[in-house]
Enzyme design. Sequence first.
Site, PDB file in Angstrom:
ATOM      1  N   CYS A 122      30.349  39.477  11.982  1.00  0.00           N
ATOM      2  CA  CYS A 122      30.158  40.898  11.703  1.00  0.00           C
ATOM      3  C   CYS A 122      30.667  41.195  10.298  1.00  0.00           C
ATOM      4  O   CYS A 122      31.876  41.125  10.043  1.00  0.00           O
ATOM      5  CB  CYS A 122      30.902  41.758  12.721  1.00  0.00           C
ATOM      6  SG  CYS A 122      30.666  43.525  12.422  1.00  0.00           S
TER       7      CYS A 122
ATOM      8  N   ASP B 190      38.949  32.682  11.898  1.00  0.00           N
ATOM      9  CA  ASP B 190      40.180  32.719  11.101  1.00  0.00           C
ATOM     10  C   ASP B 190      41.400  32.904  12.007  1.00  0.00           C
ATOM     11  O   ASP B 190      41.479  33.857  12.782  1.00  0.00           O
ATOM     12  CB  ASP B 190      40.108  33.855  10.085  1.00  0.00           C
ATOM     13  CG  ASP B 190      38.944  33.692   9.123  1.00  0.00           C
ATOM     14  OD1 ASP B 190      38.542  32.544   8.864  1.00  0.00           O
ATOM     15  OD2 ASP B 190      38.415  34.715   8.644  1.00  0.00           O
TER      16      ASP B 190
ATOM     17  N   ASP C 172      37.261  32.460  18.144  1.00  0.00           N
ATOM     18  CA  ASP C 172      37.432  33.220  16.912  1.00  0.00           C
ATOM     19  C   ASP C 172      37.552  32.200  15.781  1.00  0.00           C
ATOM     20  O   ASP C 172      37.851  31.029  16.027  1.00  0.00           O
ATOM     21  CB  ASP C 172      38.689  34.080  17.011  1.00  0.00           C
ATOM     22  CG  ASP C 172      38.995  34.817  15.716  1.00  0.00           C
ATOM     23  OD1 ASP C 172      38.057  35.380  15.127  1.00  0.00           O
ATOM     24  OD2 ASP C 172      40.164  34.810  15.293  1.00  0.00           O
TER      25      ASP C 172
END
Length: 301
Positions: A219, A140, A138
């Site tokens: 996304c 952030d 991931d």
Amino acid sequence: ILLNGDSWFDILLADLAAAQAARPGLLGALALRRVPEADRYGTVRLKDGLLRAFEPRGAGKGPALINGGVYCFSRGIVDHLVEDGSLEAEVLPRLAADGRLAGIERAGFFLDIGVPGDFEAAQSLVPAQRRRPAIVFDRDGVLNLDHGHVGHPDRLDWTEGAIAAVRRVNEAGWYAFVATNQAGIAKGYYSEADYLALRAQMYRDLAAAGAHIDDERHCPTHPDGTVPRLAVRSDRRKPGPGMLLELKARWPVDWSRSAMIGDKDSDMRAAAAAGLDGILFTGGNLDLLVEQVLQSRGGAP
């Protein structure tokens, strides 16, 4: 960067570039591989990081260093090329004698298809070597501090050990991926171009440390977005598995040994939905966590 077309030497090209740039006056650096039997190869002599001599094929038997066929040259090499002749047999030995070439020894996967037996073996060895596990990060809250909708380079702060963690994945020979929700685009906090600029800055920071991301998916949608075309539901948005499944489909990944590292429950749910192990990052040094993950899966370099 110059690559022999009939061999594959799996190394970090950034290391080769660093070796070429490390000393003033160098014209190039070569990746070297130690082989158990060198009779079918020309061999090289290395001292204090510099190539000292090239020995012709068949000059010696037993274990030795060979030219791995991966080079990094400065533009100055052009002035030393011959119009009709061999780079390996004529140009490189002369430059080595003048102390103009560096060498780095690496133990990565090496395959030369110059004889029929190795060409035949390559039909299965190459697909098998390309199939490797991945760490999906991931962004952030994992790679960078989550200040809330981080969409501009001036808000980028790497988490502790993040750059080293990516390089560790690279050194292990695993794929390094990123899958990140970017609802700030849908909500109008920053644009797709802003996101791409930030990504480019992150990649430059990684490259400076000899690290890289193999692929990244983001996304930009959110059901509550203010940008009409992006105000939609999507299974690409975590906890949906869409981005992870795209990576799985795009790359020859050993999914059974792979893992996703995230800092939110939505990351863990997305990983589970994609059939991928999820590892929760709760802060601290990311590189230490990645080291543990690799060791537990037989992938520590």
